[in-house]
Design an enzyme around this catalytic site. Structure first.
Site, PDB file in Angstrom:
ATOM      1  CB  CYS A   2      -0.944   0.094   1.188  1.00 20.11           C
ATOM      2  SG  CYS A   2      -2.091  -1.270   1.316  1.00 20.11           S
ATOM      3  NE  ARG A  27       4.541   1.886  -0.177  1.00 14.28           N
ATOM      4  CZ  ARG A  27       5.577   1.651   0.602  1.00 14.28           C
ATOM      5  NH1 ARG A  27       6.791   1.893   0.145  1.00 14.28           N
ATOM      6  NH2 ARG A  27       5.430   1.217   1.817  1.00 14.28           N
ATOM      7  CD1 TRP A  74       0.263  -6.110  -3.089  1.00 12.94           C
ATOM      8  CD2 TRP A  74      -0.123  -6.842  -1.014  1.00 12.94           C
ATOM      9  NE1 TRP A  74       0.643  -7.433  -3.023  1.00 12.94           N
ATOM     10  CE2 TRP A  74       0.414  -7.911  -1.768  1.00 12.94           C
ATOM     11  CE3 TRP A  74      -0.445  -7.073   0.329  1.00 12.94           C
ATOM     12  CZ2 TRP A  74       0.650  -9.172  -1.225  1.00 12.94           C
ATOM     13  CZ3 TRP A  74      -0.225  -8.329   0.861  1.00 12.94           C
ATOM     14  CH2 TRP A  74       0.322  -9.368   0.086  1.00 12.94           C
ATOM     15  CG  ASN A 100       1.564   0.987   4.172  1.00 11.58           C
ATOM     16  OD1 ASN A 100       1.291  -0.200   4.032  1.00 11.58           O
ATOM     17  ND2 ASN A 100       2.795   1.444   4.107  1.00 11.58           N
ATOM     18  N   GLY A 101      -0.581  -0.709   6.361  1.00  6.78           N
ATOM     19  CA  GLY A 101      -0.198  -1.547   7.492  1.00  6.78           C
ATOM     20  C   GLY A 101      -1.305  -2.532   7.784  1.00  6.78           C
ATOM     21  CD  GLU A 488      18.215 -11.828  -6.867  1.00  4.60           C
ATOM     22  OE1 GLU A 488      17.659 -12.390  -5.908  1.00  4.60           O
ATOM     23  OE2 GLU A 488      17.792 -10.758  -7.361  1.00  4.60           O
ATOM     24  CE  LYS A 492      14.880  -9.913  -9.310  1.00  8.38           C
ATOM     25  NZ  LYS A 492      15.460  -9.811  -8.054  1.00  8.38           N
ATOM     26  CD  GLU A 495      11.186 -10.817  -7.600  1.00  5.75           C
ATOM     27  OE1 GLU A 495      10.944 -10.196  -6.569  1.00  5.75           O
ATOM     28  OE2 GLU A 495      12.234 -10.636  -8.261  1.00  5.75           O
ATOM     29  CG  HIS A 511      21.536 -35.970  -4.230  1.00  2.00           C
ATOM     30  ND1 HIS A 511      21.839 -37.222  -3.739  1.00  2.00           N
ATOM     31  CD2 HIS A 511      22.717 -35.347  -4.432  1.00  2.00           C
ATOM     32  CE1 HIS A 511      23.153 -37.344  -3.623  1.00  2.00           C
ATOM     33  NE2 HIS A 511      23.709 -36.216  -4.044  1.00  2.00           N
ATOM     34  CE  LYS A 607      12.092  -1.904  -4.946  1.00  2.00           C
ATOM     35  NZ  LYS A 607      12.940  -2.907  -5.608  1.00  2.00           N
TER      36      LYS A 607
HETATM   37  C1  G6P Z   1      10.053  -7.677  -1.753  1.00  2.00           C
HETATM   38  C2  G6P Z   1      10.606  -7.115  -3.045  1.00  2.00           C
HETATM   39  C3  G6P Z   1      12.002  -7.658  -3.278  1.00  2.00           C
HETATM   40  C4  G6P Z   1      12.893  -7.378  -2.103  1.00  2.00           C
HETATM   41  C5  G6P Z   1      12.289  -7.875  -0.788  1.00  2.00           C
HETATM   42  C6  G6P Z   1      13.048  -7.334   0.404  1.00  2.00           C
HETATM   43  O1  G6P Z   1       9.846  -9.037  -1.894  1.00  2.00           O
HETATM   44  O2  G6P Z   1       9.765  -7.446  -4.127  1.00  2.00           O
HETATM   45  O3  G6P Z   1      12.533  -7.057  -4.438  1.00  2.00           O
HETATM   46  O4  G6P Z   1      14.122  -8.008  -2.283  1.00  2.00           O
HETATM   47  O5  G6P Z   1      10.945  -7.406  -0.660  1.00  2.00           O
HETATM   48  O6  G6P Z   1      12.929  -5.943   0.407  1.00  2.00           O
HETATM   49  P1  G6P Z   1      13.911  -4.981   1.171  1.00  2.00           P
HETATM   50  O7  G6P Z   1      13.389  -3.598   0.907  1.00  2.00           O
HETATM   51  O8  G6P Z   1      13.840  -5.368   2.616  1.00  2.00           O
HETATM   52  O9  G6P Z   1      15.268  -5.196   0.596  1.00  2.00           O
END
Ligand code: G6P
Length: 612
Positions: A2, A27, A74, A100-101, A488, A492, A495, A511, A607
């Site tokens: 949010c 957000r 969100w 937000n929260g 990672e 990506k 996502e 395995h 994000k």
């Molecule tokens: C969310 C974002 C990621 C990020 C993670 C941690 O999942 O989509 O891109 O790595 O949060 O966020 P931070 O701000 O704590 O690095």
């Protein structure tokens, strides 16, 4: 999760709120809404879907008020719908609130309010807030702004959970109240106008002077003044912080998406993060870490690195760095696990928390837990004044500039570079591995130009993306630090392309996962450690024999033929993820584009995960 935005000044609020919401949409994008104070009282317009849908709602352009609040959602409590959208109002329609929260005790509060004859329209946790404010406002003996402040203060005393709130009251057409706890909120100071936002980039084009609130501090905002109060309504003074980011940093600057822009900003982000912290042939200079001196570092028995998502993957690279250079054992853990398992940490443990935003709820909670167990805490964040930076004993910043795309790219590589610099600083203090450190420093300083080289040669990555974008499953493999990059790379891909993918240590293939390899399955392999090349090649051959297509990112000369080999410059294995991740970021990006997806705002993700 949010985003909230607010404006109070002399301009029409509606376009400013919409513009801010568009910038905060990363957000959350389940619904959006705004409230403004019009001549005839509060007016709220909200809608399911993205901000672009809200802009189309009839009447929205007719709002002329110069004070307003906005929200992009969100969804947590209650499905995405117009009714569940913010702003929410109390029964009398005197108060409008964006939040937000999460209010964890909302059900109890709702029961209490129902017993007082309040009714509810939505399924949200938020709707209890305007009604509670109304309840306390009605019963207050105070007058003027004190009455409103008291009602808000009494309300937040009842709330359990996290909140960043903007509150409008029709009795105060020239004011707004904001308050936060465990959710981000900044106040941008202008000339006879003030801006409120969940993050700095959304309002960076208007001001560079920002006030930050601590938990449960309130701000009573007018056009030309801001009064700050602690949770007991004692007045407090605050000094604004000047932010050096330029406004262009929060724009796409000609790129089709923020993600592609941010991938391409990596050389600059790394240069800025290195800054003058290291130079070759002299010791690192990091005043922020002076408090972590030789005697302290010699006394610790463990480093715990705690983070979420991509930041945790950067932490995995950090483990190898600290263990190799500082010879201190390191554990890396997801903050959401760490915080609930009573970790074995104490005053002899240094806990490092990595968070780009500095607002991730689990990371903040884990940090608080570490402090309560007597550990020293070091935060790595990209956002000056963020919550983790205010909680931690020490903070050191990446200087990657604002990262807006949901999928993290430049924050990851900057975090690894910063971890390398911290590890060098610690090893220097401990008088360890002098020669290795000198070599590593030289290699770190080369990274920006090596990144430029990779970014200047991307056609083969684009071509491979075109070949494989329709696939359902993709595997990533690597050994040692390359395995952390596989994790990672796989994240990506999931996502932003919604392709199922898994990352495995190459040696684990036999395995289990090799049972899934059949004709035409794509296996992506990262191969940067000279000492492990032969072993890794054998693993790749095993999948080729079973019909797999292979995409290899390497800095080694390979004498075998594979479907696509992306050569990257040689560097020290310890920092190789900074280079080897880039082709994988680009591959995911171009696969997502081929599929016609929204790269910057992938479905269901946000994000900044400010709720558990
Ligand atoms: C969310 C974002 C990621 C990020 C993670 C941690 O999942 O989509 O891109 O790595 O949060 O966020 P931070 O701000 O704590 O690095």
């Amino acid at each position: 999760m949010c985003g909230i935005i607010g404006y109070i000044g002399n301009k029409k609020a509606e376009p400013i709120l919409i513009n801010g919401l568009l910038r905060l949409e990363y957000r959350g994008y389940d619904s959006a809404g705004i409230s403004t104070i019009e001549k005839n009282g509060l007016k709220t317009i909200k809608n399911k879907g993205r901000v672009s849908e809200l802009e189309k709602v009839s009447g929205i352009n007719d709002l002329t008020g110069t004070i307003g609040i906005g929200h992009t959602r969100w969804a947590t409590h209650g499905k995405p719908s117009s009714t569940n959208s913010h702003p929410h109002m109390d029964n009398s329609k005197k108060f409008a609130v964006v939040h937000n929260g999460i209010i964890e005790n909302y059900a109890d509060l709702k029961d209490f309010l129902k017993s007082q004859n309040y009714t509810f329209l939505s399924e949200t946790d938020t709707e209890v807030i305007p009604n509670l404010i109304h309840y306390y406002y009605q019963t207050s003996k105070n007058t003027g702004s004190k009455k409103l402040l008291e009602a808000v203060s009494n309300t937040i005393k009842m709330l359990k959970g996290s909140y960043a709130l903007e509150i409008l009251c029709s009795d105060f057409p020239d004011n707004m109240i904001v308050v936060r706890k465990d959710s981000p909120l900044v106040i941008g100071k202008g000339l006879n106008e003030n801006y409120i936002s969940s993050d700095i980039p959304a309002i960076l084009s208007f001001t560079k002077d920002f006030y930050l609130l601590n938990d449960n501090e309130l701000a009573f905002i007018s056009r030309d003044s801001i009064e700050f109060y602690d949770s007991n309504l004692n007045k407090i003074e605050k000094i604004p912080q000047n932010i050096t980011w330029n406004a262009g940093a929060a724009e796409k600057n000609g790129y089709p998406d923020f993600m592609l822009k941010e991938i391409n900003e990596q050389p600059m982000a790394i240069r800025e993060t290195i800054g003058s912290r290291i130079t070759s042939n002299s010791k690192s200079i990091i005043p922020d870490l002076d408090g972590l001196n030789k005697s302290y570092l010699s006394s610790i028995n463990k480093i715990s690195i705690v983070a979420c998502g991509t930041a945790m993957h950067a932490g995995l690279a950090g483990k190898t760095l600290f263990e190799t250079l500082c010879e201190i054992p390191v554990e890396v853990e997801a903050a959401s696990e760490f915080r609930y398992r009573n970790p074995l940490i104490n005053e002899k443990t240094l806990c490092i928390f990595i968070s780009q935003s500095g607002e991730t709820a689990d990371t903040i909670a884990a940090l608080k837990l570490a402090k309560s167990k007597g550990s020293k805490t070091l935060a790595i964040s990209n956002v000056i004044g963020s919550s983790i930076s205010r909680e931690a004993d020490f903070t050191i910043y990446t200087h990657a500039g604002p990262e807006i795309a949901v999928a993290s790219t430049k924050a990851y590589t900057s975090q690894i570079v910063l971890l390398a610099i911290i590890a060098i600083n610690f090893a220097e203090k401990l008088n360890l591995n002098k020669e290795k450190l000198e070599e590593l420093k030289k290699d770190i300083l080369l990274l920006p130009s090596q990144l430029e080289e990779i970014l200047g040669n991307i056609q083969n990555i684009k071509n491979f993306a075109q070949k494989i974008y329709k696939e359902k499953d993709i595997f990533f493999i690597g050994r040692g630090i390359d395995y952390t990059v596989a994790l990672e790379g796989s994240l990506k891909l999931k996502e932003i392309s919604y392709i199922h993918s898994e990352a495995y240590p190459s040696g684990e293939l036999k395995h289990g996962p090799i049972a899934l390899i059949e004709n035409d399955v794509t296996v992506i392999s990262i191969l940067t450690n000279r000492l492990l090349v032969e072993k890794s090649i054998s693993n790749i051959q095993e999948v080729v024999t079973r019909g797999a297509k292979t995409f290899i990112v390497t800095n080694q000369e390979l004498n075998h033929k594979f479907d696509e080999v992306i050569q990257i410059p040689k560097t020290n294995t310890l920092i190789s993820p900074v280079l080897s991740i880039v082709p994988l970021q680009l591959l995911s990006y171009y696969i997502s584009k081929e599929k016609g997806l929204d790269v910057d705002k992938p479905r269901n993700l946000a994000k900044s995960v400010t709720v558990e």
